[in-house]
Design an enzyme around this catalytic site. Structure first.
Site, PDB file in Angstrom:
ATOM      1  N   SER A 136      36.070  86.793  52.855  1.00 14.93           N
ATOM      2  CA  SER A 136      35.444  86.403  54.111  1.00 14.93           C
ATOM      3  C   SER A 136      35.001  87.667  54.839  1.00 14.93           C
ATOM      4  O   SER A 136      35.812  88.554  55.094  1.00 14.93           O
ATOM      5  CB  SER A 136      36.470  85.620  54.938  1.00 14.93           C
ATOM      6  OG  SER A 136      35.993  85.387  56.226  1.00 14.93           O
ATOM      7  N   LYS A 162      32.027  84.576  51.870  1.00 16.02           N
ATOM      8  CA  LYS A 162      31.865  83.738  53.063  1.00 16.02           C
ATOM      9  C   LYS A 162      31.434  84.641  54.208  1.00 16.02           C
ATOM     10  O   LYS A 162      32.047  85.683  54.440  1.00 16.02           O
ATOM     11  CB  LYS A 162      33.202  83.063  53.365  1.00 16.02           C
ATOM     12  CG  LYS A 162      33.318  82.442  54.745  1.00 16.02           C
ATOM     13  CD  LYS A 162      34.561  81.569  54.819  1.00 16.02           C
ATOM     14  CE  LYS A 162      35.405  81.883  56.034  1.00 16.02           C
ATOM     15  NZ  LYS A 162      36.598  81.020  56.109  1.00 16.02           N
ATOM     16  N   LYS A 164      30.721  85.074  58.254  1.00 18.55           N
ATOM     17  CA  LYS A 164      30.958  84.511  59.577  1.00 18.55           C
ATOM     18  C   LYS A 164      29.620  84.452  60.288  1.00 18.55           C
ATOM     19  O   LYS A 164      28.846  85.429  60.239  1.00 18.55           O
ATOM     20  CB  LYS A 164      31.922  85.414  60.348  1.00 18.55           C
ATOM     21  CG  LYS A 164      33.324  85.418  59.775  1.00 18.55           C
ATOM     22  CD  LYS A 164      33.988  84.076  60.024  1.00 18.55           C
ATOM     23  CE  LYS A 164      35.455  84.108  59.645  1.00 18.55           C
ATOM     24  NZ  LYS A 164      36.105  82.821  59.905  1.00 18.55           N
ATOM     25  N   ASP A 189      30.854  80.343  57.880  1.00 17.58           N
ATOM     26  CA  ASP A 189      31.900  79.802  58.757  1.00 17.58           C
ATOM     27  C   ASP A 189      31.542  80.156  60.190  1.00 17.58           C
ATOM     28  O   ASP A 189      31.446  81.330  60.552  1.00 17.58           O
ATOM     29  CB  ASP A 189      33.253  80.425  58.371  1.00 17.58           C
ATOM     30  CG  ASP A 189      34.415  79.859  59.180  1.00 17.58           C
ATOM     31  OD1 ASP A 189      34.182  78.962  60.023  1.00 17.58           O
ATOM     32  OD2 ASP A 189      35.553  80.311  58.962  1.00 17.58           O
ATOM     33  N   GLU A 214      31.221  75.822  57.221  1.00 18.09           N
ATOM     34  CA  GLU A 214      32.579  75.565  57.697  1.00 18.09           C
ATOM     35  C   GLU A 214      32.624  75.507  59.226  1.00 18.09           C
ATOM     36  O   GLU A 214      32.100  76.406  59.898  1.00 18.09           O
ATOM     37  CB  GLU A 214      33.476  76.694  57.164  1.00 18.09           C
ATOM     38  CG  GLU A 214      34.945  76.572  57.513  1.00 18.09           C
ATOM     39  CD  GLU A 214      35.757  77.731  56.901  1.00 18.09           C
ATOM     40  OE1 GLU A 214      35.310  78.358  55.914  1.00 18.09           O
ATOM     41  OE2 GLU A 214      36.855  78.010  57.430  1.00 18.09           O
ATOM     42  N   ASP A 239      37.892  73.240  59.164  1.00 21.30           N
ATOM     43  CA  ASP A 239      39.012  74.171  59.198  1.00 21.30           C
ATOM     44  C   ASP A 239      39.824  73.848  60.461  1.00 21.30           C
ATOM     45  O   ASP A 239      40.770  73.041  60.415  1.00 21.30           O
ATOM     46  CB  ASP A 239      38.450  75.607  59.193  1.00 21.30           C
ATOM     47  CG  ASP A 239      39.499  76.692  59.369  1.00 21.30           C
ATOM     48  OD1 ASP A 239      40.672  76.365  59.593  1.00 21.30           O
ATOM     49  OD2 ASP A 239      39.163  77.895  59.306  1.00 21.30           O
ATOM     50  N   LYS A 263      44.922  75.172  55.244  1.00 22.22           N
ATOM     51  CA  LYS A 263      45.793  76.308  55.551  1.00 22.22           C
ATOM     52  C   LYS A 263      47.149  75.675  55.827  1.00 22.22           C
ATOM     53  O   LYS A 263      47.266  74.898  56.793  1.00 22.22           O
ATOM     54  CB  LYS A 263      45.297  77.064  56.785  1.00 22.22           C
ATOM     55  CG  LYS A 263      43.954  77.761  56.576  1.00 22.22           C
ATOM     56  CD  LYS A 263      43.436  78.404  57.851  1.00 22.22           C
ATOM     57  CE  LYS A 263      42.095  79.101  57.594  1.00 22.22           C
ATOM     58  NZ  LYS A 263      41.415  79.493  58.840  1.00 22.22           N
ATOM     59  N   GLY A 291      42.439  81.397  54.785  1.00 21.54           N
ATOM     60  CA  GLY A 291      43.306  82.541  55.058  1.00 21.54           C
ATOM     61  C   GLY A 291      43.337  82.849  56.535  1.00 21.54           C
ATOM     62  O   GLY A 291      42.422  82.484  57.289  1.00 21.54           O
TER      63      GLY A 291
HETATM   64  O1  SMG Z   1      42.557  85.811  55.415  1.00 18.84           O
HETATM   65  O2  SMG Z   1      40.787  86.488  54.346  1.00 18.84           O
HETATM   66  C1  SMG Z   1      41.339  86.007  55.324  1.00 18.84           C
HETATM   67  C2  SMG Z   1      40.479  85.603  56.510  1.00 18.84           C
HETATM   68  C3  SMG Z   1      39.705  84.383  56.227  1.00 18.84           C
HETATM   69  O3  SMG Z   1      37.829  83.986  57.603  1.00 18.84           O
HETATM   70  C4  SMG Z   1      39.006  83.852  57.459  1.00 18.84           C
HETATM   71  N1  SMG Z   1      39.774  83.201  58.366  1.00 18.84           N
HETATM   72  O4  SMG Z   1      38.233  80.637  60.294  1.00 18.84           O
HETATM   73  O5  SMG Z   1      38.663  80.737  58.222  1.00 18.84           O
HETATM   74  C5  SMG Z   1      38.699  81.249  59.329  1.00 18.84           C
HETATM   75  C6  SMG Z   1      39.264  82.624  59.574  1.00 18.84           C
HETATM   76  C7  SMG Z   1      40.368  82.555  60.563  1.00 18.84           C
HETATM   77  C8  SMG Z   1      40.963  83.857  60.921  1.00 18.84           C
HETATM   78  S1  SMG Z   1      39.994  84.734  62.019  1.00 18.84           S
HETATM   79  C9  SMG Z   1      40.983  85.937  62.674  1.00 18.84           C
HETATM   80 MG    MG Z   2      37.374  79.023  59.127  1.00 16.45          MG
END
Ligand code: SMG
Ligand code: MG
Length: 370
Positions: A136, A162, A164, A189, A214, A239, A263, A291
């Protein structure tokens, strides 16, 4: 019977190798509440995925500490559990706080599987010895920096990337990424950065051949997601909205998503994650494991969960070195040449908390006899 002697909490701060930027903010340091339970002959560890502030979720590390020590502990002291899956029922008088409950449950699963002498993935009913790894990538200061990061991760062999996104960091950015990395498996996402009024902009994502979008809309807006799903070709994945098995069922009944990012920490624990897995299996809904920038403890939990048959898409489970210079658990997770993360085979989580490192990273701790 699971006999517990002591419960300890460690609030740790681990600096991230690079700041992680999402539509809701920037994270430079991971604040994790580590739960340790001491049994008769073994110890178990869990990790709470809540962050320092209520941005991704309403819960924070501090609310989790409060709920665990002041409300879960007294319930635990009055009961005896024969299996970690009984914890959810015991804690059911506590409304909400799935992240706090999940952290405690995780420590019990680790302890239980160590006492049984089996790896956690086996105790959960998993069936893989490696899991497909995705990565991500946070919002970057500019497009060239993003392209550089994506290139590095693709080079390392991650099976999908992925990105953001948020309004203004979406269509133009994807245009550039698609142009440079034609066939790279990509998904995005939004962490709830859009509103139903943005449907036009979200529909424009359809042309980038994404695996999924997402959580485009608010965590509360299942109906909005169901309506959006009607007008988009790209599958929607939820999510933040999925905080329990019941919420997963509602989302699927409504058609609010076609894919779920599971999760264990967000849905109330591994037992809740197993019921979502059952639900998804019945309906043929593909799952993957999300994650929360976990330390090695939480990463081991995610890896174990991802070995279940319904987890079929690449996960947000990347190598330790993508996040931290020094983790609190060892050995660290590495990426294979096939773009997978091997599943630890030792008992319980299959990784060991390094006490010296844990204490070095700890900024506050609490310990109670049971
Ligand atoms: O653990 O690789 C990881 C991060 C994956 O993008 C990730 N997590 O919305 O899915 C999500 C975000 C939440 C954490 S943002 C601090
Ligand atoms: Mg997410």
């Amino acid at each position: 019977m699971i006999h517990l002697r002591r419960l300890s909490l460690f609030l740790v701060e681990l600096p991230l190798r690079r700041p992680f930027v999402t539509s809701f903010g920037e994270e430079r340091v991971r604040h994790a509440l580590i739960v340790a339970v001491e049994g008769e002959d073994a110890e178990g560890f869990g990790e709470c995925v809540a962050d320092a502030g209520p941005w991704y979720s309403a819960e924070t590390a501090e609310t989790a500490r409060h709920v665990i020590l002041d409300f879960a502990l007294p319930l635990l002291q009055r009961a005896s559990l024969s299996h970690p899956r009984d914890l959810a029922e015991l804690l059911s008088p506590i409304r909400g706080h799935p992240m706090a409950k999940a952290a405690l449950e995780a420590a019990l699963w680790d302890l239980f599987s160590r006492q049984e002498g089996i790896p956690l993935w086996r105790a959960l009913g998993g069936m893989r010895d490696e899991v497909p790894a995705g990565v991500s990538v946070g919002i970057q200061p500019d497009v060239p920096s993003l392209l550089e990061q994506v290139a590095a991760f693709a080079e390392q062999g991650y099976q999908r990337v992925k990105l953001k996104i948020k309004p203004g960091w979406d269509l133009e950015v994807l245009e550039a990424v698609r142009e440079r990395f034609g066939s790279l498996p990509l998904q995005v996402d939004a962490n709830a950065a859009y509103t139903p009024d943005d449907a036009g902009r979200l529909r424009a994502l359809d042309r980038f051949d994404l695996l999924m979008v997402e959580q485009p809309l608010s965590y509360e807006d299942l109906l909005g997601h169901a309506r959006l799903a009607q007008v988009m070709r790209t599958p929607l994945c939820l999510d933040e909205s999925i905080t329990s098995p019941n919420r997963a069922w509602e989302a699927l009944e409504l058609g609010a998503c076609q894919i779920i990012n599971v999760k264990q920490g967000r849905v109330g624990g591994l037992t809740a994650a197993l019921s979502i897995h059952g639900l998804a299996q019945e309906r043929g809904v593909p799952l993957w494991c999300g994650g929360m920038l976990e330390t090695g403890v939480g990463r081991a939990l995610n890896v174990a969960l991802a070995t279940l048959p319904g987890f079929v898409l690449p996960h947000d489970i990347s190598a330790t070195e993508r996040y931290y210079r020094e983790d609190i658990a060892a050995p660290s997770f590495r990426l294979t040449a096939r773009g997978t993360i091997p599943v630890p085979q030792g008992p319980g989580l299959g990784v060991e908390v390094d006490l010296a490192r844990l204490l070095r990273a700890t900024v506050a701790s609490w310990s109670r006899r049971l």
